[in-house]
Design a protein around this motif. Structure first.
Motif, PDB file in Angstrom:
ATOM      1  N   PHE A 190      -2.958 -10.747  -9.766  1.00 32.82           N
ATOM      2  CA  PHE A 190      -2.850  -9.766  -8.695  1.00 32.82           C
ATOM      3  C   PHE A 190      -2.107 -10.384  -7.512  1.00 32.82           C
ATOM      4  CE2 PHE A 190      -7.059  -8.011 -10.396  1.00 32.82           C
ATOM      5  CZ  PHE A 190      -6.413  -7.012 -11.133  1.00 32.82           C
ATOM      6  N   ILE A 191      -1.200  -9.605  -6.933  1.00 36.15           N
ATOM      7  CA  ILE A 191      -0.479 -10.033  -5.730  1.00 36.15           C
ATOM      8  C   ILE A 191      -0.698  -8.976  -4.662  1.00 36.15           C
ATOM      9  CG2 ILE A 191       1.739 -10.649  -4.701  1.00 36.15           C
ATOM     10  CD1 ILE A 191       2.741 -11.261  -7.557  1.00 36.15           C
ATOM     11  N   VAL A 192      -1.295  -9.391  -3.548  1.00 36.36           N
ATOM     12  CA  VAL A 192      -1.524  -8.509  -2.406  1.00 36.36           C
ATOM     13  C   VAL A 192      -0.733  -9.056  -1.231  1.00 36.36           C
ATOM     14  CG1 VAL A 192      -3.229  -7.588  -0.781  1.00 36.36           C
ATOM     15  CG2 VAL A 192      -3.820  -7.851  -3.208  1.00 36.36           C
ATOM     16  N   ILE A 193      -0.011  -8.184  -0.525  1.00 39.56           N
ATOM     17  CA  ILE A 193       0.748  -8.602   0.653  1.00 39.56           C
ATOM     18  C   ILE A 193       0.365  -7.707   1.815  1.00 39.56           C
ATOM     19  CG2 ILE A 193       2.765  -7.164   0.107  1.00 39.56           C
ATOM     20  CD1 ILE A 193       4.491  -9.490   1.259  1.00 39.56           C
ATOM     21  N   THR A 194       0.317  -8.281   3.005  1.00 45.93           N
ATOM     22  CA  THR A 194      -0.091  -7.528   4.196  1.00 45.93           C
ATOM     23  C   THR A 194       1.016  -7.527   5.238  1.00 45.93           C
ATOM     24  OG1 THR A 194      -1.028  -9.417   5.402  1.00 45.93           O
ATOM     25  CG2 THR A 194      -2.458  -8.314   3.792  1.00 45.93           C
ATOM     26  N   ASP A 195       1.020  -6.463   6.039  1.00 47.06           N
ATOM     27  CA  ASP A 195       1.926  -6.349   7.176  1.00 47.06           C
ATOM     28  C   ASP A 195       1.468  -5.142   7.973  1.00 47.06           C
ATOM     29  OD1 ASP A 195       4.965  -7.799   7.470  1.00 47.06           O
ATOM     30  OD2 ASP A 195       4.588  -6.091   8.785  1.00 47.06           O
ATOM     31  N   VAL A 196       2.217  -4.799   9.030  1.00 47.12           N
ATOM     32  CA  VAL A 196       1.959  -3.560   9.755  1.00 47.12           C
ATOM     33  C   VAL A 196       3.183  -2.647   9.731  1.00 47.12           C
ATOM     34  CG1 VAL A 196       0.198  -4.539  11.265  1.00 47.12           C
ATOM     35  CG2 VAL A 196       2.606  -4.662  11.949  1.00 47.12           C
ATOM     36  N   SER A 197       4.269  -3.095   9.105  1.00 48.77           N
ATOM     37  CA  SER A 197       5.495  -2.306   9.001  1.00 48.77           C
ATOM     38  C   SER A 197       5.499  -1.552   7.678  1.00 48.77           C
ATOM     39  CB  SER A 197       6.725  -3.217   9.088  1.00 48.77           C
ATOM     40  OG  SER A 197       7.895  -2.520   8.685  1.00 48.77           O
ATOM     41  N   GLU A 198       5.426  -0.243   7.732  1.00 47.16           N
ATOM     42  CA  GLU A 198       5.417   0.552   6.508  1.00 47.16           C
ATOM     43  C   GLU A 198       6.717   0.411   5.704  1.00 47.16           C
ATOM     44  OE1 GLU A 198       3.037   1.894   4.998  1.00 47.16           O
ATOM     45  OE2 GLU A 198       1.481   1.764   6.548  1.00 47.16           O
ATOM     46  N   PRO A 199       7.901   0.368   6.344  1.00 43.22           N
ATOM     47  CA  PRO A 199       9.125   0.162   5.547  1.00 43.22           C
ATOM     48  C   PRO A 199       9.101  -1.160   4.781  1.00 43.22           C
ATOM     49  CG  PRO A 199       9.693   1.027   7.707  1.00 43.22           C
ATOM     50  CD  PRO A 199       8.234   0.690   7.759  1.00 43.22           C
ATOM     51  N   ARG A 200       8.608  -2.209   5.408  1.00 42.45           N
ATOM     52  CA  ARG A 200       8.547  -3.501   4.718  1.00 42.45           C
ATOM     53  C   ARG A 200       7.494  -3.485   3.610  1.00 42.45           C
ATOM     54  NH1 ARG A 200       9.642  -8.268   9.283  1.00 42.45           N
ATOM     55  NH2 ARG A 200      11.915  -8.119   9.119  1.00 42.45           N
TER      56      ARG A 200
END
Length: 347
Positions: A190-200
């Motif tokens: 499983f690979i989970v990535i976080t951010d606050v930019s929806e396009p990214r």
């Protein structure tokens, strides 16, 4: 030649005429075709505290590039005129303990291209032959321009074993996005990535992330539950530099978890060292690329994995003529898309 120039200790850059640099006996003169805009370049343009601590103008910035060898010094043996190349932006002394032991990425006297010496935001740049990477496979100018940050992603992602492991990546900037593709190539579960930019985050899903979550609305622990994970993440990659990212990652790691840290914190980070100790976590700082094992790995996985090749190439979302560099810097500073590349054949 035309070049973006930092003339003194103030905000801004100028597109001006500068002399074409002359290669020394062991140097290579490269005609620049494309350059990537890096966070370091944004600091230099703004002349913020980070820039003031790292360089003394005048200087031509820029360290991510792709170009054609235009001339070589008399002592150059393995690079020839016409080769298509990128370059390692850290120039090392060759004499300190780490250099002599073959650990050149740990050189204590490193000089950075585009920071302590003139860089690639120009029609020509000079590098020592030892720092030139010749592309023996077909590489587009856009992909060649981001070999430097791709190397950061590969170095970070391959620091710890990934086969069958659950991976958490914080920060979906260009390097974090490429790390998703590398982790998928390397066999992560499983690979989970976080951010606050929806396009990214949308880009991250195309790179192979199982979940790309906006931490403004969804917690990492919720992501674990939605994937049916019973324990924490095995490998973490902190790419954001946000002061809240590392503490949150630590709270969500499995006992014995391993964390590779590439993001430079923008302010002091408050870490619960009790968790680090009692959960027996490993934290390792990552800077740049291993010279040149990372470069070999980069070229090999691009050659062997067509899906990864396409994914990494897709990180370049904007390509502009170098004459429009100001718009390019504005796009890069917005932090909502992928990589911005300048075309130095269009000035």
């Amino acid at each position: 030649m035309k070049a973006l120039y930092k003339s003194g200790p103030q905000a801004g850059l100028e597109l001006v005429d500068r002399p074409v640099p002359q290669p020394g006996p062991a140097d290579v003169l490269i005609r620049v075709i494309t350059t990537g805009i890096c966070g370091t370049d944004l600091h230099i343009q703004s002349w913020d505290k980070a820039a003031q601590a790292m360089l003394t103008p005048p200087v031509i910035p820029g360290h991510e590039f792709y170009g054609e060898v235009a001339a070589t010094g008399d002592e150059v043996r393995n690079v020839t005129v016409g080769d298509m190349v990128s370059g390692e932006g850290h120039i090392v002394c060759g004499l300190c303990r780490n250099c002599r032991a073959g650990r050149r990425q740990l050189c204590i006297h490193t000089v950075s291209v585009g920071v302590q010496r003139d860089g690639a935001f120009a029609e020509y740049v000079v590098l020592p032959e030892s720092n030139v990477w010749v592309h023996h496979e077909a590489i587009t100018p856009e992909l060649g321009a981001i070999f430097d940050p791709f190397g950061n992603a590969v170095h970070t992602a391959l620091t710890f074993r990934l086969v069958g492991e659950d991976v958490l990546i914080t920060g979906a900037g260009p390097i974090g996005l490429m790390a998703v593709a590398v982790a998928r190539h390397a066999g992560a579960r499983f690979i989970v990535i976080t951010d606050v930019s929806e396009p990214r985050l949308a880009l991250a899903r195309t790179m192979g992330a199982d979940l790309a979550i906006n931490v403004g609305t969804t917690s990492v622990s919720e992501a674990q539950r939605s994937l049916g994970m019973k324990e924490g993440f095995d490998v973490g990659m902190e790419m954001s530099g946000h002061p809240a990212a590392l503490p949150d990652m630590i709270r969500n790691m499995n006992h014995g978890g391993r964390i590779a840290m590439l993001g430079l914190p923008s302010s002091p980070v408050d870490i619960d060292w009790g968790i680090v100790v009692t959960h027996m976590l490993t934290l390792k700082g990552i800077y740049g690329r291993e010279m040149f094992e990372t470069w070999n790995a980069m070229s090999a996985i691009l050659q062997s994995d067509a899906r990864l090749h396409a994914a990494v190439s897709s990180v370049v979302t904007d390509k502009l003529p170098a004459a429009e560099w100001e718009r390019g810097f504005d796009l890069a500073r917005q932090g909502v898309g992928g990589k911005v590349v300048l075309d130095w054949t269009e000035i």
